[in-house]
Scaffold this motif. Structure first.
Motif, PDB file in Angstrom:
ATOM      1  N   MET A  45      13.623  92.168   7.302  1.00  0.00           N
ATOM      2  CA  MET A  45      12.212  91.947   7.545  1.00  0.00           C
ATOM      3  C   MET A  45      11.450  93.227   7.211  1.00  0.00           C
ATOM      4  O   MET A  45      11.871  94.315   7.562  1.00  0.00           O
ATOM      5  N   ASN A  46      10.345  93.099   6.537  1.00  0.00           N
ATOM      6  CA  ASN A  46       9.499  94.223   6.144  1.00  0.00           C
ATOM      7  C   ASN A  46       8.240  94.165   7.003  1.00  0.00           C
ATOM      8  O   ASN A  46       7.269  93.501   6.667  1.00  0.00           O
ATOM      9  N   ARG A  47       8.263  94.874   8.131  1.00  0.00           N
ATOM     10  CA  ARG A  47       7.115  94.893   9.044  1.00  0.00           C
ATOM     11  C   ARG A  47       6.964  96.306   9.577  1.00  0.00           C
ATOM     12  O   ARG A  47       7.931  96.909  10.040  1.00  0.00           O
ATOM     13  N   LEU A  48       5.757  96.830   9.508  1.00  0.00           N
ATOM     14  CA  LEU A  48       5.489  98.178   9.976  1.00  0.00           C
ATOM     15  C   LEU A  48       4.332  98.126  10.963  1.00  0.00           C
ATOM     16  O   LEU A  48       3.331  97.445  10.731  1.00  0.00           O
ATOM     17  N   GLN A  49       4.499  98.831  12.081  1.00  0.00           N
ATOM     18  CA  GLN A  49       3.442  98.979  13.062  1.00  0.00           C
ATOM     19  C   GLN A  49       3.248 100.478  13.269  1.00  0.00           C
ATOM     20  O   GLN A  49       4.211 101.193  13.547  1.00  0.00           O
ATOM     21  N   LEU A  50       2.026 100.956  13.092  1.00  0.00           N
ATOM     22  CA  LEU A  50       1.760 102.387  13.132  1.00  0.00           C
ATOM     23  C   LEU A  50       0.461 102.649  13.863  1.00  0.00           C
ATOM     24  O   LEU A  50      -0.570 102.049  13.552  1.00  0.00           O
ATOM     25  N   SER A  51       0.523 103.548  14.834  1.00  0.00           N
ATOM     26  CA  SER A  51      -0.685 104.000  15.514  1.00  0.00           C
ATOM     27  C   SER A  51      -1.200 105.195  14.723  1.00  0.00           C
ATOM     28  O   SER A  51      -0.499 106.196  14.590  1.00  0.00           O
ATOM     29  N   ALA A  52      -2.406 105.070  14.175  1.00  0.00           N
ATOM     30  CA  ALA A  52      -2.936 106.102  13.281  1.00  0.00           C
ATOM     31  C   ALA A  52      -4.451 106.055  13.285  1.00  0.00           C
ATOM     32  O   ALA A  52      -5.055 105.180  13.904  1.00  0.00           O
ATOM     33  N   SER A  53      -5.058 107.001  12.576  1.00  0.00           N
ATOM     34  CA  SER A  53      -6.506 106.991  12.405  1.00  0.00           C
ATOM     35  C   SER A  53      -6.838 107.132  10.928  1.00  0.00           C
ATOM     36  O   SER A  53      -6.061 107.701  10.160  1.00  0.00           O
ATOM     37  N   ILE A  54      -7.995 106.617  10.546  1.00  0.00           N
ATOM     38  CA  ILE A  54      -8.444 106.694   9.158  1.00  0.00           C
ATOM     39  C   ILE A  54      -9.041 108.074   8.926  1.00  0.00           C
ATOM     40  O   ILE A  54      -9.917 108.504   9.676  1.00  0.00           O
ATOM     41  N   VAL A  55      -8.555 108.772   7.893  1.00  0.00           N
ATOM     42  CA  VAL A  55      -9.087 110.093   7.569  1.00  0.00           C
ATOM     43  C   VAL A  55      -9.835 110.100   6.242  1.00  0.00           C
ATOM     44  O   VAL A  55     -10.629 110.997   5.986  1.00  0.00           O
ATOM     45  N   GLU A  56      -9.597 109.116   5.389  1.00  0.00           N
ATOM     46  CA  GLU A  56     -10.326 108.949   4.126  1.00  0.00           C
ATOM     47  C   GLU A  56     -10.495 107.460   3.872  1.00  0.00           C
ATOM     48  O   GLU A  56      -9.626 106.666   4.216  1.00  0.00           O
ATOM     49  N   ARG A  57     -11.632 107.107   3.250  1.00  0.00           N
ATOM     50  CA  ARG A  57     -11.870 105.700   2.933  1.00  0.00           C
ATOM     51  C   ARG A  57     -12.546 105.616   1.572  1.00  0.00           C
ATOM     52  O   ARG A  57     -13.441 106.399   1.267  1.00  0.00           O
ATOM     53  N   GLU A  58     -12.130 104.652   0.762  1.00  0.00           N
ATOM     54  CA  GLU A  58     -12.737 104.412  -0.552  1.00  0.00           C
ATOM     55  C   GLU A  58     -13.651 103.199  -0.461  1.00  0.00           C
ATOM     56  O   GLU A  58     -13.468 102.353   0.411  1.00  0.00           O
ATOM     57  N   PRO A  59     -14.627 103.091  -1.360  1.00  0.00           N
ATOM     58  CA  PRO A  59     -15.491 101.902  -1.364  1.00  0.00           C
ATOM     59  C   PRO A  59     -14.664 100.627  -1.609  1.00  0.00           C
ATOM     60  O   PRO A  59     -13.652 100.660  -2.315  1.00  0.00           O
ATOM     61  N   VAL A  60     -15.104  99.533  -1.029  1.00  0.00           N
ATOM     62  CA  VAL A  60     -14.424  98.245  -1.229  1.00  0.00           C
ATOM     63  C   VAL A  60     -14.499  97.871  -2.697  1.00  0.00           C
ATOM     64  O   VAL A  60     -15.525  98.047  -3.345  1.00  0.00           O
ATOM     65  N   ARG A  61     -13.396  97.389  -3.229  1.00  0.00           N
ATOM     66  CA  ARG A  61     -13.370  96.896  -4.606  1.00  0.00           C
ATOM     67  C   ARG A  61     -12.943  95.427  -4.556  1.00  0.00           C
ATOM     68  O   ARG A  61     -12.519  94.932  -3.513  1.00  0.00           O
ATOM     69  N   TYR A  62     -13.047  94.747  -5.689  1.00  0.00           N
ATOM     70  CA  TYR A  62     -12.726  93.322  -5.732  1.00  0.00           C
ATOM     71  C   TYR A  62     -11.739  93.034  -6.845  1.00  0.00           C
ATOM     72  O   TYR A  62     -11.837  93.604  -7.931  1.00  0.00           O
ATOM     73  N   THR A  63     -10.779  92.153  -6.576  1.00  0.00           N
ATOM     74  CA  THR A  63      -9.828  91.731  -7.600  1.00  0.00           C
ATOM     75  C   THR A  63     -10.561  90.818  -8.576  1.00  0.00           C
ATOM     76  O   THR A  63     -11.668  90.339  -8.272  1.00  0.00           O
ATOM     77  N   PRO A  64      -9.959  90.536  -9.736  1.00  0.00           N
ATOM     78  CA  PRO A  64     -10.599  89.597 -10.672  1.00  0.00           C
ATOM     79  C   PRO A  64     -10.875  88.219 -10.043  1.00  0.00           C
ATOM     80  O   PRO A  64     -11.804  87.528 -10.441  1.00  0.00           O
ATOM     81  N   ALA A  65     -10.091  87.875  -9.017  1.00  0.00           N
ATOM     82  CA  ALA A  65     -10.308  86.594  -8.332  1.00  0.00           C
ATOM     83  C   ALA A  65     -11.364  86.690  -7.240  1.00  0.00           C
ATOM     84  O   ALA A  65     -11.649  85.715  -6.548  1.00  0.00           O
ATOM     85  N   GLY A  66     -11.948  87.895  -7.051  1.00  0.00           N
ATOM     86  CA  GLY A  66     -13.006  88.073  -6.068  1.00  0.00           C
ATOM     87  C   GLY A  66     -12.541  88.427  -4.663  1.00  0.00           C
ATOM     88  O   GLY A  66     -13.326  88.400  -3.729  1.00  0.00           O
TER      89      GLY A  66
END
Length: 99
Positions: A1-22
């Protein structure tokens, strides 16, 4: 099983982008710090990890505060088909209330 649970904080964020399917994709860098016991010895663990969230989870990721500890759940996958680096794909998140 591939499952990860991590307690963390966001330190960098990029603008939202969209796939060709939207489908919206939000990308960020997570930072995790903790102390764990390994082989009976206390060890400081500190890491940063690239992460992405798609669809509905991308909106939730965008609303997460910078530097706020959050419990992220998801799975690991290669960054691209031929890459060796892994990316944490976030499917769920829960604010833990810690700064």
């Amino acid at each position: 099983m591939n499952r990860l649970q991590l307690s963390a904080s966001i330190v960098e964020r990029e603008p939202v982008r969209y796939t060709p399917a939207g489908v919206p994709i939000a990308s960020c860098t997570l930072q995790h710090r903790t102390e764990v016991v390994e082989a009976g010895i206390a060890r400081q663990v500190e890491l940063t990890m690239p992460a992405v969230a798609a669809g509905e989870a991308s909106g939730k990721l965008e609303n997460c505060g910078m530097g706020v500890e959050t419990l992220f759940t998801g799975f690991l996958a290669k960054k691209s088909r031929n890459a060796r680096t892994l990316v944490f794909h976030i499917t769920e998140m829960q604010d833990t209330g810690k700064d």
